[in-house]
Design an enzyme around this catalytic site. Structure first.
Site, PDB file in Angstrom:
ATOM      1  N   THR A  28       0.891  -1.282  -0.069  1.00 56.44           N
ATOM      2  CA  THR A  28      -0.117  -0.145  -0.010  1.00 56.44           C
ATOM      3  C   THR A  28       0.825   1.053   0.106  1.00 56.44           C
ATOM      4  OG1 THR A  28      -1.600  -1.193   1.287  1.00 56.44           O
ATOM      5  CG2 THR A  28      -1.902   1.329   1.263  1.00 56.44           C
ATOM      6  N   ASP A  71       1.861  -6.756  -4.297  1.00 59.46           N
ATOM      7  CA  ASP A  71       1.137  -6.946  -3.121  1.00 59.46           C
ATOM      8  C   ASP A  71       1.750  -7.979  -2.293  1.00 59.46           C
ATOM      9  OD1 ASP A  71      -2.229  -6.325  -2.231  1.00 59.46           O
ATOM     10  OD2 ASP A  71      -0.987  -8.026  -1.044  1.00 59.46           O
ATOM     11  N   SER A  72       2.173  -7.708  -0.875  1.00 64.86           N
ATOM     12  CA  SER A  72       2.817  -8.752  -0.195  1.00 64.86           C
ATOM     13  C   SER A  72       2.215 -10.094  -0.149  1.00 64.86           C
ATOM     14  CB  SER A  72       3.188  -8.003   1.127  1.00 64.86           C
ATOM     15  OG  SER A  72       2.131  -8.160   2.120  1.00 64.86           O
ATOM     16  N   SER A  73       0.726 -10.222  -0.449  1.00 68.07           N
ATOM     17  CA  SER A  73       0.169 -11.278  -0.487  1.00 68.07           C
ATOM     18  C   SER A  73       1.090 -12.295  -1.331  1.00 68.07           C
ATOM     19  CB  SER A  73      -1.250 -11.265  -0.784  1.00 68.07           C
ATOM     20  OG  SER A  73      -1.968 -10.318   0.222  1.00 68.07           O
ATOM     21  N   THR A 103       2.259  -4.499   4.422  1.00 72.64           N
ATOM     22  CA  THR A 103       2.093  -5.243   5.771  1.00 72.64           C
ATOM     23  C   THR A 103       1.537  -6.447   5.964  1.00 72.64           C
ATOM     24  OG1 THR A 103      -0.344  -4.138   5.932  1.00 72.64           O
ATOM     25  CG2 THR A 103       1.587  -2.629   6.394  1.00 72.64           C
ATOM     26  N   ASP A 104       0.770  -6.995   5.004  1.00 70.62           N
ATOM     27  CA  ASP A 104       0.219  -8.365   5.254  1.00 70.62           C
ATOM     28  C   ASP A 104       0.998  -9.585   5.506  1.00 70.62           C
ATOM     29  OD1 ASP A 104      -2.307  -6.964   4.561  1.00 70.62           O
ATOM     30  OD2 ASP A 104      -2.562  -7.926   2.702  1.00 70.62           O
ATOM     31  N   GLN A 291      -1.785 -20.509  19.998  1.00 73.02           N
ATOM     32  CA  GLN A 291      -2.752 -19.408  19.211  1.00 73.02           C
ATOM     33  C   GLN A 291      -2.766 -17.976  19.979  1.00 73.02           C
ATOM     34  OE1 GLN A 291      -6.551 -21.183  18.533  1.00 73.02           O
ATOM     35  NE2 GLN A 291      -5.332 -23.219  17.823  1.00 73.02           N
ATOM     36  N   CYS A 292      -2.327 -17.800  21.269  1.00 71.40           N
ATOM     37  CA  CYS A 292      -2.391 -16.690  22.192  1.00 71.40           C
ATOM     38  C   CYS A 292      -1.073 -15.693  21.396  1.00 71.40           C
ATOM     39  CB  CYS A 292      -2.024 -16.803  23.355  1.00 71.40           C
ATOM     40  SG  CYS A 292      -3.199 -17.978  24.367  1.00 71.40           S
TER      41      CYS A 292
HETATM   42  N1  ASP Z   1      -2.398  -5.890   0.765  1.00 75.58           N
HETATM   43  C1  ASP Z   1      -1.182  -4.777   1.128  1.00 75.58           C
HETATM   44  C2  ASP Z   1       0.167  -5.528   1.074  1.00 75.58           C
HETATM   45  O1  ASP Z   1       0.412  -6.307   2.034  1.00 75.58           O
HETATM   46  C3  ASP Z   1      -1.522  -4.383   2.407  1.00 75.58           C
HETATM   47  C4  ASP Z   1      -0.371  -3.056   2.801  1.00 75.58           C
HETATM   48  O2  ASP Z   1       0.704  -3.090   2.199  1.00 75.58           O
HETATM   49  O3  ASP Z   1      -0.815  -2.633   4.170  1.00 75.58           O
HETATM   50  O4  ASP Z   1       0.875  -5.501   0.285  1.00 75.58           O
END
Ligand code: ASP
Length: 354
Positions: A28, A71-73, A103-104, A291-292
Site C-alpha cells: 500500500t 502486493d505482499s500477499s 504489511t500483510d 494461538q495466543c
Molecule cells: N495488501 C497490502 C500488502 O500487504 C497491504 C499493505 O501494504 O498494507 O501488500
C-alpha cells in the site's frame, strides 16, 4: 525478477551523514492515483515530490525497486532470496537498510531475513503503510522518515540497532517477534512476547536492554535454501481426524507448526495423539506454538499438553507462527531434518525465550 536502481542524493548540497539502501517491494505504501482515479504503484524516483523533508536527513540513498511492485500477499521465498542478496551484496557500502513491504506478510519476511542474514551487525528496518503515500492522512511519510533515521543511527561508529526490525506507528519491534494485528488502524503490528526496541516521540527512545547484541566482526553469511514442505495445523473445537490425517499425509511433508490453545494445550482425543505420534515416527517435525499472541508454550503444565510432550512434539516456547514457519523452512533447506530437530527450539536470532 527485475530490479530498477534509483540514486537519490537527499543530502545535497551537504555531505551525507550516512549511506542507506532502500529496497522497495510494493504494498500500500507506494500507491498513487492515476488520471482515472485508480490506485497504481508509484515510481519511486518521485519520492522527493511526496516527501521533500527526506532532504533534511542528510542521507545518501540508493533504492532498488522491484520493477513490478507487488502486493505482499504474493511474496514468496524467491523474493526473500532477492531481498537477502541485495542486502548481502551491498552490505559494506551502506550503514543501514530499509525494506518497504506490504504489511500483510511483513512479519513473515522480516522473520525470514532475520534467519537468513547470519552475523548481521547493521540495521535492516522493514516498514510500509496502511494508507498510500499519495493520501493526505497517510502514515507512509512518518513511517519511512523514522525508519531511515533508525537505520542510520550510530554511536561510536556502530549501529544502534544491529538487527532485523519492523518500524510502524511510532514503535520499533523485533521483526521475528512481530505480528500484523490490525488491518484498519495505523497500529498494525505488535510483539506480544517482546518489548518494543524503541518508541518514537519527540525523541526516539531506544530500549538498549532489549536490542540484540552485535555479532563480533565476522562476515555476514547469507543463507538462502528454503524447503517449503511444511504446513500449519490450527486446532479448533471439532477439528476432524480426516482433516488432520489429510495434512499429516501430504506427500513430502517434513514439518508442521501446530497452533495449540493457551499454554500449548491440545485435545487428548486418542485419534489426535495417535495421528501426531505416527507422523513423528515418519520423521515429521511437529512444533507447538500457541494461538495466543502473548505468553508461551509450557508442555507438561496441563494434562492436555503432557501427551504432546510424551510423543515428541517440540515446544516452540514463545515463538510466533510467522517466525516458526520461516525458521522451519530455512533450517530444513539448509540443514535437513535431523539438525532442524535440534536447532528449532534454540534462539537463533532472538525469536524465542528459551
Ligand atoms: N495488501 C497490502 C500488502 O500487504 C497491504 C499493505 O501494504 O498494507 O501488500
Amino acid at each position: 525478477m527485475d530490479l530498477k536502481k534509483i540514486s537519490i542524493n537527499a543530502a545535497l548540497p551537504g555531505k551525507p551523514r550516512s549511506r542507506i539502501l532502500i529496497i522497495y517491494t510494493g504494498g500500500t505504501f507506494g500507491m498513487t492515483y492515476d488520471k482515472d482515479g485508480v490506485l497504481i504503484p508509484f515510481d519511486f524516483a518521485s519520492i522527493l515530490e511526496h516527501l521533500p523533508s527526506l532532504k533534511n536527513l542528510l542521507l545518501e540513498i540508493t533504492v532498488y525497486s522491484f520493477e513490478t511492485p507487488i502486493d505482499s500477499s504474493n511474496i514468496d521465498t524467491e523474493h526473500w532470496k532477492l531481498i537477502g542478496k541485495i542486502i548481502h551484496d551491498h552490505y559494506h557500502d551502506n550503514d543501514g537498510f530499509v525494506v518497504l513491504h506490504g504489511t500483510d506478510t511483513m512479519a513473515y519476511t522480516a522473520s525470514a531475513l532475520s534467519f537468513m542474514l547470519e552475523g548481521l551487525n547493521k540495521p535492516v528496518i522493514f516498514t510500509g503503510a496502511q494508507l498510500p503515500i499519495s493520501e493526505p492522512r497517510s502514515d507512509a511519510r512518518e513511517n519511512l522518515i523514522t525508519a531511515l533515521d533508525i537505520a542510520s543511527a550510530r554511536k561510536d561508529g556502530e549501529a544502534l540497532v544491529p538487527e532485523v526490525c519492523i518500524y510502524f506507528d511510532y514503535e520499533l519491534l523485533r521483526g521475528n517477534r512481530s505480528k500484523k494485528v490490525e488491518s484498519l488502524r495505523f497500529d498494525a503490528f505488535d510483539s506480544g512476547n517482546y518489548p518494543p526496541l524503541a518508541k518514537a516521540g519527540v525523541k526516539i527512545d531506544y530500549n538498549f536492554s532489549a536490542i540484540g547484541r552485535r555479532h563480533g566482526n565476522g562476515p555476514l553469511t547469507l543463507r538462502t535454501r528454503f524447503d517449503s514442505n511444511i504446513s500449519i495445523i490450527k486446532l479448533f473445537p471439532g477439528i476432524s481426524q480426516q482433516v488432520v490425517r489429510g495434512i499429516l499425509h501430504t506427500d513430502g511433508l517434513k514439518a508442521v507448526v501446530l497452533e495449540t490453545y493457551g499454554s500449548g494445550n491440545a485435545p487428548t482425543f486418542p485419534w489426535l495423539i495417535e495421528e501426531l505420534k505416527k507422523a513423528i515416527e515418519r520423521d515429521i517435525i511437529i512444533v507447538n506454538v500457541s494461538q495466543c499472541p502473548g505468553g508461551r508454550v509450557l508442555q507438561g503444565r496441563y494434562e492436555t499438553s503432557k501427551k504432546l510432550q510424551q510423543i515428541g512434539v517440540i515446544s516452540g516456547a514463545d515463538m510466533t507462527t510467522e517466525a516458526a514457519v520461516a525458521k522451519l523452512m530455512l533450517l530444513l533447506g539448509e540443514y535437513g531434518t535431523t539438525r532442524t530437530k535440534n536447532m528449532v527450539s534454540l534462539s537463533l536470532a532472538g525469536e524465542l525465550t528459551a
